[in-house]
Scaffold this motif. Structure first.
Motif, short mmCIF file in Angstrom:
data_model
loop_
_atom_site.label_atom_id
_atom_site.label_comp_id
_atom_site.label_asym_id
_atom_site.label_seq_id
_atom_site.Cartn_x
_atom_site.Cartn_y
_atom_site.Cartn_z
N CYS A 40 9.04 77.80 -0.61
CA CYS A 40 7.55 77.73 -1.29
C CYS A 40 6.72 76.64 -1.60
CB CYS A 40 7.22 79.28 -1.46
SG CYS A 40 6.99 80.05 -0.34
N ARG A 41 7.69 76.52 -3.35
CA ARG A 41 7.30 75.16 -4.53
C ARG A 41 7.62 73.91 -3.47
NH1 ARG A 41 10.61 74.77 -9.46
NH2 ARG A 41 9.71 73.59 -10.09
N LEU A 78 15.21 71.92 -3.68
CA LEU A 78 13.36 72.48 -3.63
C LEU A 78 13.47 73.47 -1.71
CD1 LEU A 78 10.38 71.44 -6.04
CD2 LEU A 78 12.20 73.67 -6.05
N GLN A 132 11.41 81.79 -2.67
CA GLN A 132 10.34 81.35 -3.67
C GLN A 132 10.21 79.70 -3.59
OE1 GLN A 132 10.08 83.58 -7.17
NE2 GLN A 132 8.27 84.38 -6.96
N GLN A 133 11.53 79.15 -3.95
CA GLN A 133 11.87 77.34 -4.17
C GLN A 133 11.17 76.59 -3.06
OE1 GLN A 133 12.97 76.11 -6.90
NE2 GLN A 133 12.68 78.39 -7.61
N GLU A 181 3.81 72.92 -4.51
CA GLU A 181 4.05 71.87 -5.30
C GLU A 181 3.29 69.78 -5.69
OE1 GLU A 181 6.39 72.17 -8.42
OE2 GLU A 181 6.80 74.90 -8.49
#
Length: 137
Positions: free
Chosen positions: A21-22, A11, A18-19, A26
């Motif tokens: 940001c994960r 990620l 977007q990855q 997360e």
């Protein structure tokens, strides 16, 4: 949720925003974070940058040999006064400065920083303690 150290690294290094940001937002278990630190030491800054990283993991990184990692730890709002007290004795002046400015730094820790070798840290402490000190924990 980030399930493995490999997932986190994938990620973090993705070209897809977007990855990335994960990776920053997360949750992961303490076990996953510890595995990232052990297997991928170059990703320690990324671990600290995660918004959900637990205090137990930040505590592991307080003594990191990389100044950048320790500095990033001092940037975390969730740091406890005890952890900030430990960081107040860091050899790096930028870390001690950040401790002097941190909202969770206790009055006792600030008092100890009044005698810091760097005049800028001492000035930051005086700014914090010079007022009423109502914002101090």
């Amino acid at each position: 949720m980030i399930e493995t150290a490999d997932d986190f690294v994938r990620l973090r290094n993705s070209s897809d925003p977007q990855q990335c940001c994960r990776a920053a937002a997360e949750e992961a278990s303490v076990q996953v974070w510890t595995e990232v630190i052990d297997r991928y030491p170059e990703e320690r800054v990324g671990v600290v940058q995660n918004k959900t990283v637990p205090l137990a993991v930040l505590e592991l990184l307080i003594d990191d040999p990389d100044t950048r990692v320790r500095f990033m730890v001092t940037m975390k709002r969730k740091l406890s006064p005890d952890l900030l007290e430990r960081l107040a004795h860091d050899a790096d002046e930028s870390i001690r400065m950040r401790v002097a400015q941190h909202r969770n730094t206790s009055r006792e820790t600030l008092e100890s920083l009044r005698h810091d070798p760097w005049s800028e840290v001492r000035a930051a402490v005086e700014d914090r303690l010079g007022g009423t000190g109502r914002d101090l924990p």
